[in-house]
Design a protein around this motif. Sequence first.
Motif, PDB file in Angstrom:
ATOM      1  N   LEU A 167       0.839  -1.199   0.000  1.00 29.22           N
ATOM      2  CA  LEU A 167       0.000   0.000   0.000  1.00 29.22           C
ATOM      3  C   LEU A 167       0.874   1.250   0.000  1.00 29.22           C
ATOM      4  O   LEU A 167       1.783   1.370   0.814  1.00 29.22           O
ATOM      5  N   LYS A 168       0.582   2.156  -0.936  1.00 29.24           N
ATOM      6  CA  LYS A 168       1.285   3.446  -0.899  1.00 29.24           C
ATOM      7  C   LYS A 168       0.353   4.550  -0.424  1.00 29.24           C
ATOM      8  O   LYS A 168      -0.772   4.685  -0.916  1.00 29.24           O
ATOM      9  N   LEU A 169       0.841   5.317   0.531  1.00 35.22           N
ATOM     10  CA  LEU A 169       0.153   6.546   0.939  1.00 35.22           C
ATOM     11  C   LEU A 169       0.808   7.667   0.158  1.00 35.22           C
ATOM     12  O   LEU A 169       2.016   7.940   0.320  1.00 35.22           O
TER      13      LEU A 169
ATOM     14  N   HIS B 271       5.479   5.387   1.439  1.00 36.83           N
ATOM     15  CA  HIS B 271       4.853   6.702   1.323  1.00 36.83           C
ATOM     16  C   HIS B 271       5.666   7.588   0.400  1.00 36.83           C
ATOM     17  O   HIS B 271       6.872   7.410   0.227  1.00 36.83           O
ATOM     18  N   GLY B 272       4.967   8.538  -0.203  1.00 33.82           N
ATOM     19  CA  GLY B 272       5.616   9.485  -1.103  1.00 33.82           C
ATOM     20  C   GLY B 272       6.158  10.666  -0.320  1.00 33.82           C
ATOM     21  O   GLY B 272       6.200  10.655   0.917  1.00 33.82           O
ATOM     22  N   GLY B 273       6.553  11.711  -1.045  1.00 35.36           N
ATOM     23  CA  GLY B 273       7.202  12.850  -0.413  1.00 35.36           C
ATOM     24  C   GLY B 273       6.279  14.026  -0.147  1.00 35.36           C
ATOM     25  O   GLY B 273       6.370  14.664   0.889  1.00 35.36           O
ATOM     26  N   GLY B 274       5.395  14.322  -1.114  1.00 35.55           N
ATOM     27  CA  GLY B 274       4.557  15.502  -0.965  1.00 35.55           C
ATOM     28  C   GLY B 274       5.428  16.726  -0.763  1.00 35.55           C
ATOM     29  O   GLY B 274       6.368  16.969  -1.529  1.00 35.55           O
TER      30      GLY B 274
ATOM     31  N   PHE C 252       7.596  17.146   1.487  1.00 37.29           N
ATOM     32  CA  PHE C 252       8.918  16.755   1.982  1.00 37.29           C
ATOM     33  C   PHE C 252       9.655  16.098   0.804  1.00 37.29           C
ATOM     34  O   PHE C 252       9.120  15.217   0.153  1.00 37.29           O
ATOM     35  N   GLY C 253      10.860  16.494   0.544  1.00 39.61           N
ATOM     36  CA  GLY C 253      11.655  15.805  -0.493  1.00 39.61           C
ATOM     37  C   GLY C 253      11.570  16.439  -1.857  1.00 39.61           C
ATOM     38  O   GLY C 253      12.595  16.771  -2.445  1.00 39.61           O
ATOM     39  N   HIS C 254      10.355  16.663  -2.376  1.00 31.64           N
ATOM     40  CA  HIS C 254      10.234  17.203  -3.736  1.00 31.64           C
ATOM     41  C   HIS C 254      10.839  18.599  -3.841  1.00 31.64           C
ATOM     42  O   HIS C 254      11.534  18.913  -4.803  1.00 31.64           O
ATOM     43  N   HIS C 255      10.541  19.463  -2.834  1.00 33.50           N
ATOM     44  CA  HIS C 255      11.083  20.825  -2.872  1.00 33.50           C
ATOM     45  C   HIS C 255      12.607  20.787  -2.817  1.00 33.50           C
ATOM     46  O   HIS C 255      13.275  21.464  -3.603  1.00 33.50           O
TER      47      HIS C 255
ATOM     48  N   GLU D  80      20.172  16.454   2.318  1.00 36.49           N
ATOM     49  CA  GLU D  80      18.976  17.293   2.488  1.00 36.49           C
ATOM     50  C   GLU D  80      17.719  16.566   2.030  1.00 36.49           C
ATOM     51  O   GLU D  80      16.698  16.552   2.725  1.00 36.49           O
ATOM     52  N   ILE D  81      17.798  15.975   0.834  1.00 40.05           N
ATOM     53  CA  ILE D  81      16.619  15.290   0.278  1.00 40.05           C
ATOM     54  C   ILE D  81      16.285  14.056   1.140  1.00 40.05           C
ATOM     55  O   ILE D  81      15.145  13.856   1.561  1.00 40.05           O
ATOM     56  N   HIS D  82      17.308  13.254   1.400  1.00 38.45           N
ATOM     57  CA  HIS D  82      17.116  12.034   2.204  1.00 38.45           C
ATOM     58  C   HIS D  82      16.650  12.390   3.624  1.00 38.45           C
ATOM     59  O   HIS D  82      15.763  11.736   4.180  1.00 38.45           O
TER      60      HIS D  82
ATOM     61  N   ALA E 238      14.915  15.023   4.575  1.00 34.48           N
ATOM     62  CA  ALA E 238      13.506  15.440   4.565  1.00 34.48           C
ATOM     63  C   ALA E 238      12.603  14.205   4.516  1.00 34.48           C
ATOM     64  O   ALA E 238      11.581  14.131   5.214  1.00 34.48           O
ATOM     65  N   MET E 239      12.995  13.230   3.711  1.00 33.02           N
ATOM     66  CA  MET E 239      12.168  12.020   3.598  1.00 33.02           C
ATOM     67  C   MET E 239      12.198  11.189   4.889  1.00 33.02           C
ATOM     68  O   MET E 239      11.207  10.578   5.268  1.00 33.02           O
ATOM     69  N   LYS E 240      13.353  11.201   5.565  1.00 29.56           N
ATOM     70  CA  LYS E 240      13.421  10.477   6.850  1.00 29.56           C
ATOM     71  C   LYS E 240      12.562  11.160   7.911  1.00 29.56           C
ATOM     72  O   LYS E 240      11.958  10.500   8.755  1.00 29.56           O
TER      73      LYS E 240
ATOM     74  N   HIS F 103       9.893   4.576   1.646  1.00 26.38           N
ATOM     75  CA  HIS F 103       9.496   5.914   1.188  1.00 26.38           C
ATOM     76  C   HIS F 103      10.278   6.296  -0.062  1.00 26.38           C
ATOM     77  O   HIS F 103      11.391   5.789  -0.294  1.00 26.38           O
ATOM     78  N   GLY F 104       9.692   7.198  -0.865  1.00 27.19           N
ATOM     79  CA  GLY F 104      10.434   7.779  -1.973  1.00 27.19           C
ATOM     80  C   GLY F 104      11.718   8.383  -1.409  1.00 27.19           C
ATOM     81  O   GLY F 104      11.741   8.830  -0.270  1.00 27.19           O
ATOM     82  N   ASP F 105      12.814   8.387  -2.214  1.00 27.63           N
ATOM     83  CA  ASP F 105      14.115   8.746  -1.635  1.00 27.63           C
ATOM     84  C   ASP F 105      15.074   9.164  -2.754  1.00 27.63           C
ATOM     85  O   ASP F 105      14.680   9.216  -3.921  1.00 27.63           O
TER      86      ASP F 105
ATOM     87  N   VAL G 134      14.220   8.247  -6.395  1.00 27.12           N
ATOM     88  CA  VAL G 134      13.369   7.080  -6.662  1.00 27.12           C
ATOM     89  C   VAL G 134      11.999   7.404  -6.070  1.00 27.12           C
ATOM     90  O   VAL G 134      11.895   7.833  -4.917  1.00 27.12           O
ATOM     91  N   SER G 135      10.956   7.264  -6.882  1.00 27.26           N
ATOM     92  CA  SER G 135       9.628   7.605  -6.374  1.00 27.26           C
ATOM     93  C   SER G 135       9.036   6.424  -5.619  1.00 27.26           C
ATOM     94  O   SER G 135       9.394   5.257  -5.869  1.00 27.26           O
ATOM     95  N   GLY G 136       8.112   6.741  -4.728  1.00 28.36           N
ATOM     96  CA  GLY G 136       7.407   5.681  -4.013  1.00 28.36           C
ATOM     97  C   GLY G 136       6.670   4.767  -4.990  1.00 28.36           C
ATOM     98  O   GLY G 136       6.553   3.561  -4.750  1.00 28.36           O
ATOM     99  N   ASP G 137       6.209   5.326  -6.104  1.00 26.87           N
ATOM    100  CA  ASP G 137       5.492   4.520  -7.096  1.00 26.87           C
ATOM    101  C   ASP G 137       6.397   3.427  -7.682  1.00 26.87           C
ATOM    102  O   ASP G 137       5.974   2.292  -7.876  1.00 26.87           O
TER     103      ASP G 137
ATOM    104  N   VAL H 195       8.767  15.992  -8.725  1.00 27.79           N
ATOM    105  CA  VAL H 195       9.850  15.630  -9.634  1.00 27.79           C
ATOM    106  C   VAL H 195       9.678  14.221 -10.197  1.00 27.79           C
ATOM    107  O   VAL H 195      10.480  13.759 -10.972  1.00 27.79           O
ATOM    108  N   THR H 196       8.620  13.536  -9.799  1.00 30.69           N
ATOM    109  CA  THR H 196       8.399  12.186 -10.328  1.00 30.69           C
ATOM    110  C   THR H 196       7.188  12.190 -11.264  1.00 30.69           C
ATOM    111  O   THR H 196       6.806  13.224 -11.776  1.00 30.69           O
ATOM    112  N   GLY H 197       6.553  11.025 -11.480  1.00 33.06           N
ATOM    113  CA  GLY H 197       5.676  10.884 -12.636  1.00 33.06           C
ATOM    114  C   GLY H 197       4.246  11.376 -12.667  1.00 33.06           C
ATOM    115  O   GLY H 197       3.658  11.450 -13.725  1.00 33.06           O
TER     116      GLY H 197
END
Length: 250
Positions: free
Chosen positions: A4-6, A51-54, A56-59, A80-82, A84-86, A140-142, A154-157, A210-212
């Motif tokens: 399941l992905k949130l 879970h995705g980033g929303g 967090f991470g994308h910015h 920074e990116i990692h 935010a996702m953590k 999570h996406g990372d 890498v996206s959560g998808d 930044v993902t699909g």
Amino acid sequence: MIVLKLGGSVITHKDRAETLDGASLEQAADSIARALENEGGALEGGLVLVHGGGSFGHHNASEHGVSTTTGTHDAGAVLEIHGAMKTLNQFVLTRLLERDVQAVPVHPFSTACRDGDGALELPTSQVKSMLAEGFVPVLHGDVIAQTGRGATVVSGDELVVELARALEADRIGLCSTVPGVLDEEDAVIERISNYEAVESVLGASETTDVTGGMAGKVNGLLELEGASSIFGLDGLASFLEGKNPGTTIE
Ligand code: IP8
């Protein structure tokens, strides 16, 4: 078992940097906790969450010009990116633990990578062991290292597709901000079995992503053997009960 992905835009306010949507995350955590309490229910075979980033991470990723195809060799940008996702992952884990869900983290940066062509390599033996021991692994996406490009997103998808394949998931669910894949009149498309039939209605994501977007999700899910569902937060409880809310993709 179920993957399941949130969606990141479900559990965060996507237009405001690093802002959690606490109410939505709690609603999702309630649905998951309730479904896990139901012995002999649809989650008996185990649950893997992504879970995705929303916001967090994308910015952070777009600030550093990093995407799924453009990488960076700057460790500061990676951190920074990692990081935010953590942070978001910790919020998700905490909300689940508060409800006695035995949720544990799996950070893709430390386990996964891409080859020079972008193909994702995601080891899953640790996820299998966690499942066997009754834990709920939460990925999570990372950012991950990619041969020749430093580190890319890498996206959560993508993780969902890879996990579903490797773990032979019985069911795959993507919980999104919309109640399913929508047609031109904003009605939920009940079933999608080929991409060309829906290509014209699958627009790109509007906020910083930044993902699909939806097109990438549908394409990835169509590759899988089993059926998957895209639904909104209100459909989550029903999905976890074994029903098929939203759009079924097979
Ligand atoms: O929200 C992307 O994950 P997604 C994560 O599932 C980052 O696409 C780091 C931008």
